[in-house]
Design an enzyme around this catalytic site. Structure first.
Site, short mmCIF file in Angstrom:
data_model
loop_
_atom_site.label_atom_id
_atom_site.label_comp_id
_atom_site.label_asym_id
_atom_site.label_seq_id
_atom_site.Cartn_x
_atom_site.Cartn_y
_atom_site.Cartn_z
N LYS A 146 0.81 -1.23 0.00
CA LYS A 146 0.00 0.00 0.00
C LYS A 146 0.84 1.27 0.00
O LYS A 146 0.34 2.35 -0.33
CB LYS A 146 -0.98 0.01 1.18
CG LYS A 146 -2.09 -1.01 1.00
CD LYS A 146 -3.39 -0.60 1.65
CE LYS A 146 -4.51 -1.54 1.18
NZ LYS A 146 -5.80 -1.26 1.69
N LYS A 227 -4.47 -9.44 -6.35
CA LYS A 227 -5.69 -9.65 -5.57
C LYS A 227 -6.77 -8.62 -5.96
O LYS A 227 -6.46 -7.45 -6.12
CB LYS A 227 -5.36 -9.48 -4.09
CG LYS A 227 -6.51 -9.69 -3.15
CD LYS A 227 -6.15 -9.31 -1.73
CE LYS A 227 -6.42 -7.86 -1.39
NZ LYS A 227 -7.82 -7.48 -1.27
N LYS A 230 -10.82 -3.43 -3.20
CA LYS A 230 -11.77 -2.32 -3.27
C LYS A 230 -11.10 -1.08 -3.82
O LYS A 230 -11.65 -0.40 -4.67
CB LYS A 230 -12.27 -1.98 -1.85
CG LYS A 230 -13.36 -2.88 -1.36
CD LYS A 230 -14.00 -2.27 -0.11
CE LYS A 230 -13.63 -3.08 1.12
NZ LYS A 230 -12.53 -2.52 1.89
P1 ATP Z 1 -8.88 -2.37 0.33
O1 ATP Z 1 -8.39 -2.25 -1.08
O2 ATP Z 1 -9.57 -1.13 0.82
O3 ATP Z 1 -7.85 -2.92 1.28
P2 ATP Z 1 -10.07 -5.01 0.21
O4 ATP Z 1 -10.81 -5.42 -1.00
O5 ATP Z 1 -8.70 -5.58 0.41
O6 ATP Z 1 -10.07 -3.43 0.26
P3 ATP Z 1 -10.72 -5.28 3.05
O7 ATP Z 1 -11.74 -4.38 3.67
O8 ATP Z 1 -9.26 -4.98 3.26
O9 ATP Z 1 -11.00 -5.37 1.46
O10 ATP Z 1 -11.00 -6.78 3.50
C1 ATP Z 1 -12.31 -7.23 3.86
C2 ATP Z 1 -12.34 -8.74 3.89
O11 ATP Z 1 -12.37 -9.25 2.55
C3 ATP Z 1 -11.12 -9.39 4.55
O12 ATP Z 1 -11.57 -10.53 5.27
C4 ATP Z 1 -10.27 -9.81 3.38
O13 ATP Z 1 -9.44 -10.92 3.71
C5 ATP Z 1 -11.32 -10.19 2.35
N1 ATP Z 1 -10.82 -10.00 0.99
C6 ATP Z 1 -10.40 -8.83 0.45
N2 ATP Z 1 -10.05 -9.00 -0.83
C7 ATP Z 1 -10.22 -10.33 -1.10
C8 ATP Z 1 -10.03 -11.14 -2.28
N3 ATP Z 1 -9.58 -10.61 -3.40
N4 ATP Z 1 -10.33 -12.46 -2.19
C9 ATP Z 1 -10.80 -13.00 -1.04
N5 ATP Z 1 -11.00 -12.30 0.09
C10 ATP Z 1 -10.73 -10.98 0.07
MG MG Z 2 -7.49 -4.92 2.08
#
Ligand code: ATP
Ligand code: MG
Length: 363
Positions: A146, A227, A230
């Site tokens: 990040k 991955k 969001k």
């Molecule tokens: P950001 O980019 O803001 O970090 P993010 O998509 O990584 O967003 P988080 O809020 O960090 O989402 O994570 C929320 C939940 O979703 C966590 O349990 C994380 O492990 C799961 N998660 C996030 N991205 C994935 C993915 N690509 N596949 C499976 N699980 C995911």
């Molecule tokens: Mg995340």
């Protein structure tokens, strides 16, 4: 600096150095009849299929046999302050809570709340931050990814895992269901709890991460080696399917997913993009991978993609319908969240009292 060189909990101060527990200390951490589960998501942007398959779907499935606490971790969404729009953050926090409920979290059976509504999280984060060696934070993969290429790096991006540890430990959590990307933070939480115990005496229940077998790591449809996330999704339209995407957008995103120029649909031999499509299909379909492979054998990627679109659209339809109902009644949603914060505070306040007593602060 010596403090950054602490390699593991075993290198922390030995337990025999810990002060004797105060006789008027609050009740010790409880062990539960049913395992206590804590998990959360940041309201940084709209939730996507990875959030659903890696986390939310498993939260819903585990509700009956577990004692659940689900949090919208809005304080975590402040780690990149340049990206924060205050009114939008407030709206997204409510939207994420509504999506939890729309996906099937029952607010009676589970505790659902917004992190900043329970101020114990911020104080516990400071107490834990003070026992966190800098080197442990600098090693976190998420900190490296990040901050990569970023000119201004707020210290929140570095100290984020201490807040996440506070979230988990305050609720006497046994299990943390997360996608693979958060495994390292849950391990750090456990290490921090052990270090705190060595320094100040036993206070916490030690948590463990629970990783789903299917959907643990959904990859970006436009870049299957990264991955799905969001933050990337809010910048790149073809990256993710969002939980609130209408069927035509779901179709467009999945039909344009990056694959390769071959026709290999066997999971073991397939390229990352095709594997990702198969993973999503299997996580929603539930049949063994071999059955799915047999269905598309020799048919080409267009056919595989159509099946993935079908199964995704069918999974999202009931979530979207329930979400629309919930947002139609904002007062009801606010009341649910206020009640959730009250229930969350009962356990959090008790744990924080134990932490304060252990370190010698508080009235
Ligand atoms: P950001 O980019 O803001 O970090 P993010 O998509 O990584 O967003 P988080 O809020 O960090 O989402 O994570 C929320 C939940 O979703 C966590 O349990 C994380 O492990 C799961 N998660 C996030 N991205 C994935 C993915 N690509 N596949 C499976 N699980 C995911
Ligand atoms: Mg995340």
């Amino acid at each position: 600096m010596a403090s950054t060189d602490i390699a593991s909990p075993s290198a922390a101060a030995p337990a025999s150095d810990a002060p004797a527990p105060a006789t008027d200390a609050p009740a010790p951490a409880t062990t539960h009849a049913r395992p206590r589960v804590f998990s959360g998501m940041q309201p940084t942007a709209a939730l996507h299929l990875g959030n659903y398959l890696g986390a939310l779907k498993h939260w819903v499935a585990g509700q009956v046999e577990r004692d659940n606490v689900f949090c919208v971790v809005d304080l975590h969404a402040l780690t990149i302050p340049e990206a924060v729009d205050p009114a939008d953050l407030r709206a997204k926090s409510r939207a994420v809570a509504a999506l939890y409920l729309a996906a099937g979290i029952d607010p009676e059976a589970s505790v659902v709340f917004v992190q900043s509504h329970v101020p114990e999280h911020a104080e516990a984060s400071w107490l834990l931050g003070c026992v966190t060696p800098l080197g442990w934070l600098q090693r976190m993969t998420q900190f490296k990814s990040k901050t990569h290429g970023r000119e201004s790096i707020g210290s929140g991006l570095l100290t984020y895992p201490a807040l996440m540890a506070a979230d988990i430990l305050l609720h006497d959590t046994d299990e943390v269901p997360v996608g693979e990307d958060q495994m390292q933070h849950v391990e750090l939480t456990r290490d921090l709890a052990i270090r705190f115990h060595h320094l100040f005496g036993e206070v916490f229940v030690l948590p463990r991460a629970v990783i789903p077998t299917a959907g643990a790591r959904v990859m970006g449809f436009d870049e299957p080696t990264a991955k799905m996330s969001k933050s990337t999704a809010s910048e790149r339209p073809g990256h993710a399917v969002l939980l609130l995407d209408p069927p035509d957008v779901v179709g467009k995103t999945i039909m344009s997913a990056v694959t390769d120029s071959a026709r290999e649909t066997r999971f073991e031999h397939a390229s990352p993009g095709v594997r990702n499509l198969l993973t999503v299909w299997q996580a929603l379909d539930g049949r063994p991978m071999a059955a799915l492979e047999a269905e598309v054998e020799g048919k080409g990627y267009g056919d595989l993609k159509k099946r993935v679109v079908e199964v995704v659209v069918a999974a999202l339809a009931p979530i979207q319908a329930r979400y629309a109902e919930l947002l139609n009644d904002p007062a009801e949603l606010d009341a649910l969240l206020a009640r959730g914060a009250e229930r969350a505070r009962e356990t959090a306040a008790n744990t924080l009292a134990r932490m304060r007593a252990a370190v010698g602060v508080g009235p």
